[in-house]
Scaffold this motif. Structure first.
Motif, PDB file in Angstrom:
ATOM      1  N   CYS A   1       9.492  -9.749  13.490  1.00 47.87           N
ATOM      2  CA  CYS A   1       8.412  -8.828  13.869  1.00 47.87           C
ATOM      3  C   CYS A   1       8.719  -7.409  13.380  1.00 47.87           C
ATOM      4  CB  CYS A   1       8.201  -8.840  15.374  1.00 47.87           C
ATOM      5  SG  CYS A   1       7.626 -10.441  15.936  1.00 47.87           S
ATOM      6  N   GLY A   2       9.992  -7.006  13.515  1.00 48.76           N
ATOM      7  CA  GLY A   2      10.374  -5.672  13.040  1.00 48.76           C
ATOM      8  C   GLY A   2      10.120  -5.526  11.541  1.00 48.76           C
ATOM      9  N   SER A   3      10.367  -6.590  10.776  1.00 55.74           N
ATOM     10  CA  SER A   3      10.135  -6.535   9.328  1.00 55.74           C
ATOM     11  C   SER A   3       8.655  -6.332   9.023  1.00 55.74           C
ATOM     12  CB  SER A   3      10.587  -7.828   8.657  1.00 55.74           C
ATOM     13  OG  SER A   3      11.886  -8.109   9.004  1.00 55.74           O
ATOM     14  N   ILE A   4       7.796  -7.016   9.800  1.00 48.37           N
ATOM     15  CA  ILE A   4       6.345  -6.868   9.575  1.00 48.37           C
ATOM     16  C   ILE A   4       5.933  -5.420   9.867  1.00 48.37           C
ATOM     17  CG2 ILE A   4       4.044  -7.609  10.370  1.00 48.37           C
ATOM     18  CD1 ILE A   4       5.271 -10.379  10.868  1.00 48.37           C
ATOM     19  N   ILE A   5       6.486  -4.849  10.950  1.00 42.43           N
ATOM     20  CA  ILE A   5       6.133  -3.461  11.309  1.00 42.43           C
ATOM     21  C   ILE A   5       6.662  -2.493  10.237  1.00 42.43           C
ATOM     22  CG2 ILE A   5       6.426  -1.627  13.039  1.00 42.43           C
ATOM     23  CD1 ILE A   5       6.521  -3.927  15.139  1.00 42.43           C
ATOM     24  N   LEU A   6       7.878  -2.740   9.757  1.00 46.16           N
ATOM     25  CA  LEU A   6       8.430  -1.878   8.700  1.00 46.16           C
ATOM     26  C   LEU A   6       7.598  -1.984   7.424  1.00 46.16           C
ATOM     27  CD1 LEU A   6      12.272  -2.364   9.157  1.00 46.16           C
ATOM     28  CD2 LEU A   6      10.966  -0.292   9.574  1.00 46.16           C
ATOM     29  N   LEU A   7       7.113  -3.195   7.142  1.00 44.49           N
ATOM     30  CA  LEU A   7       6.247  -3.401   5.976  1.00 44.49           C
ATOM     31  C   LEU A   7       4.946  -2.601   6.135  1.00 44.49           C
ATOM     32  CD1 LEU A   7       6.330  -5.267   3.407  1.00 44.49           C
ATOM     33  CD2 LEU A   7       4.785  -6.775   4.637  1.00 44.49           C
ATOM     34  N   SER A   8       4.408  -2.594   7.375  1.00 42.49           N
ATOM     35  CA  SER A   8       3.188  -1.820   7.651  1.00 42.49           C
ATOM     36  C   SER A   8       3.442  -0.334   7.400  1.00 42.49           C
ATOM     37  CB  SER A   8       2.746  -1.998   9.100  1.00 42.49           C
ATOM     38  OG  SER A   8       2.581  -3.337   9.390  1.00 42.49           O
ATOM     39  N   ILE A   9       4.632   0.148   7.827  1.00 36.71           N
ATOM     40  CA  ILE A   9       4.966   1.568   7.636  1.00 36.71           C
ATOM     41  C   ILE A   9       5.003   1.880   6.145  1.00 36.71           C
ATOM     42  CG2 ILE A   9       6.766   3.333   7.984  1.00 36.71           C
ATOM     43  CD1 ILE A   9       7.581   1.837  10.530  1.00 36.71           C
ATOM     44  N   PHE A  10       5.471   0.921   5.343  1.00 36.10           N
ATOM     45  CA  PHE A  10       5.579   1.118   3.901  1.00 36.10           C
ATOM     46  C   PHE A  10       4.200   1.044   3.232  1.00 36.10           C
ATOM     47  CE2 PHE A  10       6.048  -0.983  -0.281  1.00 36.10           C
ATOM     48  CZ  PHE A  10       6.710   0.031  -0.950  1.00 36.10           C
ATOM     49  N   ILE A  11       3.361   0.095   3.672  1.00 33.72           N
ATOM     50  CA  ILE A  11       2.057  -0.116   3.012  1.00 33.72           C
ATOM     51  C   ILE A  11       1.035   0.946   3.425  1.00 33.72           C
ATOM     52  CG2 ILE A  11       0.102  -1.732   2.808  1.00 33.72           C
ATOM     53  CD1 ILE A  11       2.084  -4.006   2.949  1.00 33.72           C
ATOM     54  N   TYR A  12       1.120   1.396   4.692  1.00 32.48           N
ATOM     55  CA  TYR A  12       0.133   2.350   5.233  1.00 32.48           C
ATOM     56  C   TYR A  12      -0.121   3.552   4.299  1.00 32.48           C
ATOM     57  CZ  TYR A  12      -1.630   5.946   8.460  1.00 32.48           C
ATOM     58  OH  TYR A  12      -2.348   6.950   9.038  1.00 32.48           O
ATOM     59  N   PRO A  13       0.922   4.289   3.849  1.00 35.93           N
ATOM     60  CA  PRO A  13       0.620   5.432   2.973  1.00 35.93           C
ATOM     61  C   PRO A  13       0.128   5.024   1.587  1.00 35.93           C
ATOM     62  CG  PRO A  13       2.987   5.198   3.280  1.00 35.93           C
ATOM     63  CD  PRO A  13       2.355   4.202   4.163  1.00 35.93           C
ATOM     64  N   LEU A  14       0.424   3.773   1.163  1.00 36.95           N
ATOM     65  CA  LEU A  14      -0.020   3.338  -0.165  1.00 36.95           C
ATOM     66  C   LEU A  14      -1.545   3.336  -0.274  1.00 36.95           C
ATOM     67  CD1 LEU A  14       2.341   0.384  -1.179  1.00 36.95           C
ATOM     68  CD2 LEU A  14       2.468   2.767  -1.816  1.00 36.95           C
ATOM     69  N   PHE A  15      -2.210   3.014   0.862  1.00 42.77           N
ATOM     70  CA  PHE A  15      -3.674   3.002   0.842  1.00 42.77           C
ATOM     71  C   PHE A  15      -4.234   4.410   0.641  1.00 42.77           C
ATOM     72  CE2 PHE A  15      -3.509  -1.325   2.032  1.00 42.77           C
ATOM     73  CZ  PHE A  15      -4.751  -1.839   1.691  1.00 42.77           C
TER      74      PHE A  15
ATOM     75  N   CYS B   1      -6.315  -0.299  10.394  1.00 41.31           N
ATOM     76  CA  CYS B   1      -5.931  -1.714  10.319  1.00 41.31           C
ATOM     77  C   CYS B   1      -4.405  -1.873  10.372  1.00 41.31           C
ATOM     78  CB  CYS B   1      -6.484  -2.315   9.033  1.00 41.31           C
ATOM     79  SG  CYS B   1      -5.883  -3.957   8.673  1.00 41.31           S
ATOM     80  N   TRP B   2      -3.681  -1.072   9.590  1.00 39.69           N
ATOM     81  CA  TRP B   2      -2.215  -1.223   9.552  1.00 39.69           C
ATOM     82  C   TRP B   2      -1.572  -0.790  10.862  1.00 39.69           C
ATOM     83  CZ3 TRP B   2      -0.098  -4.531   6.624  1.00 39.69           C
ATOM     84  CH2 TRP B   2      -0.690  -4.854   5.406  1.00 39.69           C
ATOM     85  N   ILE B   3      -2.159   0.236  11.498  1.00 39.17           N
ATOM     86  CA  ILE B   3      -1.630   0.669  12.796  1.00 39.17           C
ATOM     87  C   ILE B   3      -1.857  -0.438  13.832  1.00 39.17           C
ATOM     88  CG2 ILE B   3      -1.891   2.375  14.654  1.00 39.17           C
ATOM     89  CD1 ILE B   3      -2.685   4.381  12.394  1.00 39.17           C
ATOM     90  N   LEU B   4      -3.087  -0.991  13.839  1.00 39.67           N
ATOM     91  CA  LEU B   4      -3.407  -2.069  14.788  1.00 39.67           C
ATOM     92  C   LEU B   4      -2.510  -3.283  14.568  1.00 39.67           C
ATOM     93  CD1 LEU B   4      -7.317  -2.164  14.993  1.00 39.67           C
ATOM     94  CD2 LEU B   4      -5.727  -1.931  16.886  1.00 39.67           C
ATOM     95  N   LEU B   5      -2.298  -3.640  13.290  1.00 34.06           N
ATOM     96  CA  LEU B   5      -1.460  -4.803  12.986  1.00 34.06           C
ATOM     97  C   LEU B   5      -0.026  -4.607  13.493  1.00 34.06           C
ATOM     98  CD1 LEU B   5      -2.512  -5.972   9.403  1.00 34.06           C
ATOM     99  CD2 LEU B   5      -2.807  -7.188  11.536  1.00 34.06           C
ATOM    100  N   SER B   6       0.473  -3.361  13.386  1.00 32.93           N
ATOM    101  CA  SER B   6       1.831  -3.081  13.868  1.00 32.93           C
ATOM    102  C   SER B   6       1.924  -3.299  15.367  1.00 32.93           C
ATOM    103  CB  SER B   6       2.231  -1.636  13.603  1.00 32.93           C
ATOM    104  OG  SER B   6       1.997  -1.333  12.324  1.00 32.93           O
ATOM    105  N   TYR B   7       0.957  -2.745  16.112  1.00 34.60           N
ATOM    106  CA  TYR B   7       1.001  -2.871  17.571  1.00 34.60           C
ATOM    107  C   TYR B   7       0.749  -4.314  18.004  1.00 34.60           C
ATOM    108  CZ  TYR B   7       1.836   2.003  18.301  1.00 34.60           C
ATOM    109  OH  TYR B   7       2.439   3.230  18.323  1.00 34.60           O
ATOM    110  N   LEU B   8      -0.111  -5.019  17.259  1.00 36.08           N
ATOM    111  CA  LEU B   8      -0.357  -6.435  17.556  1.00 36.08           C
ATOM    112  C   LEU B   8       0.935  -7.229  17.371  1.00 36.08           C
ATOM    113  CD1 LEU B   8      -2.645  -8.613  18.071  1.00 36.08           C
ATOM    114  CD2 LEU B   8      -2.649  -8.953  15.622  1.00 36.08           C
ATOM    115  N   THR B   9       1.670  -6.930  16.294  1.00 34.03           N
ATOM    116  CA  THR B   9       2.938  -7.624  16.020  1.00 34.03           C
ATOM    117  C   THR B   9       3.959  -7.309  17.116  1.00 34.03           C
ATOM    118  OG1 THR B   9       2.440  -7.394  13.686  1.00 34.03           O
ATOM    119  CG2 THR B   9       4.686  -8.003  14.241  1.00 34.03           C
ATOM    120  N   ALA B  10       3.961  -6.054  17.582  1.00 36.33           N
ATOM    121  CA  ALA B  10       4.900  -5.670  18.642  1.00 36.33           C
ATOM    122  C   ALA B  10       4.604  -6.453  19.924  1.00 36.33           C
ATOM    123  CB  ALA B  10       4.788  -4.178  18.901  1.00 36.33           C
TER     124      ALA B  10
END
Lengths: 454, 126
Positions: free
Chosen positions: A177-191, A220-229
């Motif tokens: 789950c932490g990896s998915i959240i870290l991935l979201s942190i990485f992808i979020y600014p790319l958009f 979407c990326w913020i929501l996905l992070s909290y959903l994963t948490a």
């Protein structure tokens, strides 16, 4: 087992068809002057010939979706796991390809109509940037916004550490789950680094188009992070219930898919509304950069990722070598999907070979082999009923169970058996415990006698 | 303001940026004091090299069309400054006048063309 497997496959694979069909059908509504991947002048978007192509395309999508749904009926009557899996994978490939072929056909038809009528006039074959929009673009929110989600995902590990129980399970879940959240942190600014939307010469509209897309995908990326948490926490609490885990995983998957689809749909709805509202004097026509209305190829654009014209999220600029490699790989994986089923059929229908002598026995199934010397055996049991099995790794099918299994009464064993056999032989050595079966009970009993004799 | 870059044109990209920004200022599509994107952002958005945008901005700054501030970034320069035409532009104008004369155009005809072109460029200073 086959019925449960059919239901699982139905829940996982069938939604692909309506989702693709709905997303593609939505392309008939003009967004940024684009209809079915073709840029048209505003006044031509309501032409009867354009409408006829759009209606025909929607009808074709609907008919093919109904046909593909009916095509599933025979799948429910298929005899074995591997044939069932192959059928489902073939169907999944069809459910992805058929709607896309329907889209490409309609796209080419509309493009031909545009060329025949010379409906040009937009800014074409140029890279267009709105300077006013570019100067006003908002920056992404701070990365710290993701920190609470990351902390929540770490809670199971902290609890496991405090109560000193199931640390490995908690660590695995936290890591995933932490990896998915870290991935979201990485992808979020790319958009926020992607090219801003430019539909025409109205700066405010361009700014609103870009803002709407970035807002939706950022959310979407913020929501996905909290959903994963939350998923990480929930899966920890239901860890001892098989059905609870299944329910939580299903809910998480469904919620994640729903968030992604609703994000794209909201962004496109905003685009549709914004571009429908104003009468522009100049519009941007990037059709030449979009092959078949699906694949972006612009050698003059250094961007690697670009907003998709059709579908959800982003696509790659095929003018970049790495994008070509990744696209070919993705297509290869997609087209090789049914091969997984073919391989499973091969696994299921290839019989085991047993080579037994008075000194040792070897059971082989494809590349898997169990070979035991009778001198190493400390204890042997002949079983006339299969004990309870739980697979740890390996293959478990109607005709073959092989690999590492937890066997009731014996603990972890290396097994290679036909679950339908009448007799099973358990052999305990200093290092491992093995369980095998042979094509006939007589052969198994004979091996057992040889072992007993030594 | 739309910046349209033609990568197949003979005109270098930095000059295309410079010319279009000058035209946009003259036509008041870009107003005095209006912020321009940073060099890095414009390069990233248009998919071109940072050095190309840097060259265009440096030229625009040298010609007095924009100001570049380390803290506030680039912005359109204020009105009212009568800079006059550069030597290069005057040479181009003389060449066009010579070509017009050779086509048999009268002085009044040429002046009328000049006035139309000047007016099409907007009325930035009045």
């Amino acid at each position: 087992m086959d019925n449960l497997f059919t239901l699982i496959m139905l829940a996982c694979c069938y939604p692909v068809l309506p989702i693709i069909a709905l997303v593609l059908a939505n392309e008939t509504k003009p967004k940024k002057n684009i209809v079915i991947g073709v840029t048209l002048p505003k006044e031509k978007q309501e032409e009867p010939k354009v409408k006829a192509i759009c209606n025909g395309y929607r009808k074709s999508l609907r008919n093919w979706s109904v046909f593909l749904t009916f095509l599933l009926i025979p799948v429910f009557f298929l005899p074995s796991f591997s044939i069932l899996l192959t059928a489902w994978l073939c169907w999944l490939l069809l459910a992805i390809i058929v709607p896309i072929v329907v889209y490409i056909r309609a796209h080419l038809k509309l493009k031909a109509l545009k060329v025949a009528n010379e409906w040009f006039g937009g800014v074409a074959r140029r890279t267009v940037v709105d300077i006013t929009v570019t100067a006003s673009l908002k920056k992404p929110l701070s990365h710290w916004l993701f920190l609470p989600a990351l902390i929540i995902s770490l809670l199971p590990l902290a609890i496991a550490y405090l109560i000193d129980q199931e640390l490995l399970y908690a660590a695995t879940m936290t890591l995933s789950c932490g990896s998915i959240i870290l991935l979201s942190i990485f992808i979020y600014p790319l958009f926020f680094r992607q090219k801003a939307d430019v539909a025409g010469d109205d700066d405010m509209i361009n700014l609103a188009l870009t803002g709407a897309r970035r807002y939706q995908w950022g959310k979407c990326w913020i929501l996905l992070s909290y959903l994963t948490a939350l998923f990480s926490l929930a899966i920890w609490f239901v860890r001892n219930s098989q059905w609870g885990v299944l329910l939580i995983v299903s809910l998480y998957t469904l919620a994640a898919i729903a968030i992604c689809i609703s994000t794209e749909m909201s962004a496109r709805k905003a685009q549709e509304k914004l571009t429908a509202q104003y009468g522009q004097t100049q519009y941007v026509d990037e059709d030449d950069f979009w092959l078949l209305g699906l694949f972006y190829h612009n050698p003059d654009d250094r961007h690697f990722m670009i907003n998709k014209r059709v579908g959800i999220g982003a696509t790659m600029n095929l003018a970049r070598p790495m994008a070509k490699v990744l696209t070919v790989l993705s297509l290869l994986i997609l087209f090789c999907l049914p091969l997984v089923g073919v391989w499973t059929i091969y696994e299921e229908y290839t019989p085991m070979t047993v080579t037994a002598s008075k000194t040792s026995v070897t059971v082989q199934h494809l590349s898997f082999e169990i070979s035991v010397d009778y001198d190493d055996i400390n204890n042997a049991d002949l079983l006339y009923e299969l004990p309870g099995l739980s697979r740890l790794n390996g293959t478990g099918m109607d005709t073959i169970d092989k690999g590492k299994f937890s066997v009731e009464g014996y603990g972890v064993c290396q097994i290679c058996i036909d679950p339908g056999a009448d007799t099973f032989l358990v052999m305990e050595t200093d290092e491992k415990t093995y369980m095998i079966s042979t094509p006939s009970s007589e052969e198994t009993e004979q091996i057992y006698q040889w072992i007993e004799a030594r | 303001m739309l910046l349209q870059l033609d990568f197949h044109s003979e005109a270098p990209i930095y000059l295309q940026i410079r010319d279009q920004i000058v035209m946009a200022i003259a036509e008041t599509r870009l107003k005095a004091g209006e912020r321009l994107p940073s060099i890095r952002t414009l390069a990233a958005q248009s998919g071109i090299n940072v050095m190309t945008v840097n060259k265009a901005y440096a030229l625009l700054k040298r010609e007095g069309y924009i100001t570049v501030d380390r803290r506030h970034g680039a912005a359109v320069a204020a009105d009212g400054e009568n800079r006059g035409l550069s030597e290069k532009s005057l040479a181009q104008l003389r060449l066009i006048a010579a070509e017009a004369r050779l086509t048999g155009m009268t002085e009044e005809g040429f002046l009328s063309l000049c006035i139309n072109g000047f007016r099409q460029g907007g009325r930035r200073n009045g």
